[in-house]
Design an enzyme around this catalytic site. Structure first.
Site, PDB file in Angstrom:
ATOM      1  N   HIS A   1      35.697  17.602  -9.944  1.00 35.36           N
ATOM      2  CA  HIS A   1      34.629  18.533 -10.303  1.00 35.36           C
ATOM      3  C   HIS A   1      34.976  19.295 -11.589  1.00 35.36           C
ATOM      4  O   HIS A   1      34.113  19.486 -12.453  1.00 35.36           O
ATOM      5  CB  HIS A   1      34.371  19.522  -9.167  1.00 35.36           C
TER       6      HIS A   1
ATOM      7  N   HIS B   1      40.699  23.527  -4.661  1.00 36.04           N
ATOM      8  CA  HIS B   1      41.829  22.902  -5.343  1.00 36.04           C
ATOM      9  C   HIS B   1      42.931  23.914  -5.707  1.00 36.04           C
ATOM     10  O   HIS B   1      42.748  25.128  -5.637  1.00 36.04           O
ATOM     11  CB  HIS B   1      41.373  22.169  -6.617  1.00 36.04           C
TER      12      HIS B   1
END
Length: 255
Positions: free
Chosen positions: A152, A214
């Site tokens: 992303h 993340h």
């Protein structure tokens, strides 16, 4: 017209901010968001849920949304400025280049994650040495832990930067003396507004990725990939003769 006023305002804002400072802004969002997540995680919200509608229906298909709007915008705006179909066709091949960059980058991320990871049993987190690759591990319902570069962070930063490059042509369209016909003008302006709305959405979701998902190295490397891909194409290769080329300027317009 109200549409013209919106377009002019967005064009001025775009030239003053994103076109000049897009890459540093994205790098700052990644760094600041990662530090915030590491030091003082934000409370759960709608956007911290991976199943939120914007993530499911937009971000997961972000390249499709981006190309779906960029392709007609690049063709119509570039054709109007140059009055050359071959030039417009050449310019839209930048969408093909971007698709190649997206595919190769995401494949590289998967290879890295597979090479650096191990399979863990989903209940007690013991290592399952017999399942030695990501695909068979997940297929059997277990967890694969490797170096997971943020796709992303990569794709959203890349989309933001190439969209910023392409919609900058609106600054040139305002300068030309010969105006496009009403129909094509409406198409170009509508696509421009839609691209700006999508651009705002990508920046917001990029921010959400930075603060909710993340680890810091995964996001920094993902963002670095996105910025490098944009720089290598628009700021280097596209300046060469054998390339899709850059968006036109009125000074280059053919008679």
């Amino acid at each position: 017209m109200a549409l013209d006023g919106v377009v002019r305002s967005l064009t001025a804002l775009h030239r003053a901010c994103l076109y000049r400072y897009g890459a540093p802004l994205l790098a700052l969002i990644t760094l600041a968001g990662s530090l915030l997540k590491a030091s003082q995680p934000l409370a759960d919200s709608y956007f911290s849920n991976r199943r939120n509608a914007l993530n499911v229906y937009f971000v997961k298909f972000s390249w499709g949304w981006t190309v779906g709007l960029l392709f007609p915008f690049i063709f119509t705006s570039n054709y109007f400025l140059q009055r050359d179909v071959l030039f417009a066709v050449r310019r839209v091949t930048s969408c093909l280049v971007g698709t190649g960059v997206w595919f190769l980058s995401t494949r590289t991320f998967h290879i890295i994650e597979n090479f650096t990871g191990e399979c863990y049993e989903s209940q007690n987190m013991t290592v399952l040495h017999e399942l030695d690759n990501l695909y068979t591990c997940k297929k059997n319902g277990h967890i694969w832990l490797g170096f997971d570069i943020s796709g992303h962070s990569f794709l959203l930063s890349y989309c933001v930067l190439i969209m910023t490059e392409e919609i900058a042509v609106m600054n040139e369209l305002h300068k030309v003396e010969q105006k496009p016909g009403k129909a094509i003008a409406t198409i170009i302006k509508s696509l421009f507004i839609a691209l700006n709305a999508l651009l705002l959405l990508w920046i917001w979701m990029f921010f959400c990725t930075a603060v909710y998902f993340h680890d810091m190295p995964h996001k920094i490397i993902g963002t670095a990939f996105g910025i490098s891909a944009w720089y290598g194409t628009y700021r280097f290769w596209y300046k060469k003769p054998f390339s899709p080329g850059l968006p036109p300027e009125t000074g280059n317009k053919k008679e």
